[in-house]
Design an enzyme around this catalytic site. Structure first.
Site, PDB file in Angstrom:
ATOM      1  N   GLU A 173       0.923  -1.373  -0.136  1.00  0.00           N
ATOM      2  CA  GLU A 173       0.206   0.093  -0.033  1.00  0.00           C
ATOM      3  C   GLU A 173       0.864   1.257  -0.040  1.00  0.00           C
ATOM      4  OE1 GLU A 173      -3.214   1.677   2.897  1.00  0.00           O
ATOM      5  OE2 GLU A 173      -3.709  -0.465   2.072  1.00  0.00           O
ATOM      6  N   HIS A 179     -13.428   4.180   2.896  1.00  0.00           N
ATOM      7  CA  HIS A 179     -13.002   3.465   4.363  1.00  0.00           C
ATOM      8  C   HIS A 179     -12.650   4.800   5.254  1.00  0.00           C
ATOM      9  CE1 HIS A 179     -13.391  -0.001   1.996  1.00  0.00           C
ATOM     10  NE2 HIS A 179     -12.897  -0.703   3.019  1.00  0.00           N
TER      11      HIS A 179
END
Length: 363
Positions: A240, A251
């Site tokens: 990530e 999110h």
């Protein structure tokens, strides 16, 4: 096709996802056997899933000569914490598990995340296998190696990247999945369409009736497509540092709801659904997408019985919780927004006042 196999490529190792969509009874245990290291196996499940599937999996593995034990935890996001991780460690240590053991996560995303983290940290790393039993876990959390637990001040703040040896997704588990949990999983399915593929969104709209009816063949296609999207992103960005952050669409907003309302009171997928609406509204406020796109997003979420309105949370409180988000860099909140349906990007280039307006408008 009754079974499909997808390979996830990562820096540590490649592994298969087995997607079983046939209504026929098949020997799924045989799929797991080649991926079990050693003879010691600990199956970790929860009090809801264990009565449904634990005995069959245990007996199947014992018939192949494995020494199988289990650890059954309470069910719920509120138990995704250090106490549960310690319970897994206790089960391993009390039975003298060695480094050449294998953990199996039998349950939803909470179980999968915790077992993965326990596997990553026990003896500095042992093998584990994902057997996800919820839609959300099958299309998202079981794939890609993100593991961890929650902290009272923030969701998923403690964890590790640790890839499973394989993932076994059986559409038959949806027959015992409560409707609310199934709907929560659809939020992550819709997310893939919104960030990566506008044609997939149209496919979901066209097949909504069959999906809600839990047609195994249609669900198998849907889960395969989602896993393929996830595998593509994980292969490009396992830890990530770039494109994988796109998977967090909705999110940053959603984690605010989960943390503020108390873990488990809002299901993860429910919070993400509202978070995607908020992210879409933010995108529209910045002139990136049209109001019609926001309406379409709300419509498909409603079609699959998901919420679109946030609970009342003070704007400054929400901003404070966003400050704990893992995408914050150099003190700046970074959001995943939409340039169009199917095209997402990460940015910190926005006025804080615009974000405050969105948070105020959607509560």
């Amino acid at each position: 096709m009754s079974e499909q196999t997808l390979i996830v490529s990562t820096q540590s190792h490649d592994y298969p996802i087995f997607i079983q969509s046939s209504a026929d009874k098949v020997d799924l245990v045989s799929r797991l056997v080649p991926f079990i290291k050693g003879t010691q196996v600990l199956i970790v499940s929860n009090e809801t899933v264990a009565p449904l599937y634990l005995s069959e999996l245990t007996q199947g593995l014992k018939s192949h000569g494995f020494m199988v034990h289990d650890c059954v935890l309470p069910d719920g996001e509120q138990f995704k914490n250090q106490h549960s991780i310690t319970a897994i460690y206790d089960a391993l240590l009390e039975r003298h598990f060695a480094r050449d053991c294998t953990l199996i996560a039998l349950g939803g995303g909470v179980i999968g995340d915790m077992v993965g983290f326990a596997a990553a940290s026990f003896m500095r790393g042992v093998n584990f296998i994902q057997v996800p039993t919820t839609l959300l876990a099958q299309v998202d959390s079981s794939v890609g190696g993100k593991t961890g637990i929650n902290h009272p001040r923030g969701k998923n703040m403690i964890g590790a990247f640790w890839q499973p040896q394989c993932v076994l997704a059986d559409m038959a588990t949806f027959r015992t999945l409560p409707d609310r949990e199934f709907a929560a999983g659809m939020a992550e399915v819709i997310k893939y369409a919104l960030i990566m593929d506008d044609e997939f969104l149209a496919w979901l709209e066209d097949n909504a009736e069959a999906i809600r009816a839990k047609d195994g063949a249609v669900l198998g296609q849907m889960v395969y497509r989602c896993c393929a999207y996830k595998a593509q992103i994980v292969a490009a960005d396992e830890r990530e540092s770039g494109v994988r952050a796109l998977l967090n669409f909705g999110h940053t907003f959603g984690h605010v709801i989960e943390t503020h309302q108390g873990y488990g009171n809002w299901l993860h997928g429910e919070a993400v659904a509202v978070g995607m609406v908020q992210a879409a509204l933010m995108s529209a406020k910045l002139g990136l997408i049209d109001h019609a796109d926001v309406v379409r997003i709300k419509r498909i979420l409603t079609l699959f019985n998901l919420p679109t309105v946030a609970p009342a949370i003070d704007t400054q409180t929400a901003l404070g919780l966003m400050g704990h988000d893992k995408k914050v860099q150099q003190g700046k909140i970074r959001l995943v927004l939409l340039k169009a349906i199917g095209k997402a990007f990460v940015t910190a280039d926005f006025e804080l006042s615009a974000l405050e307006e969105v948070l105020a408008e959607t509560a």
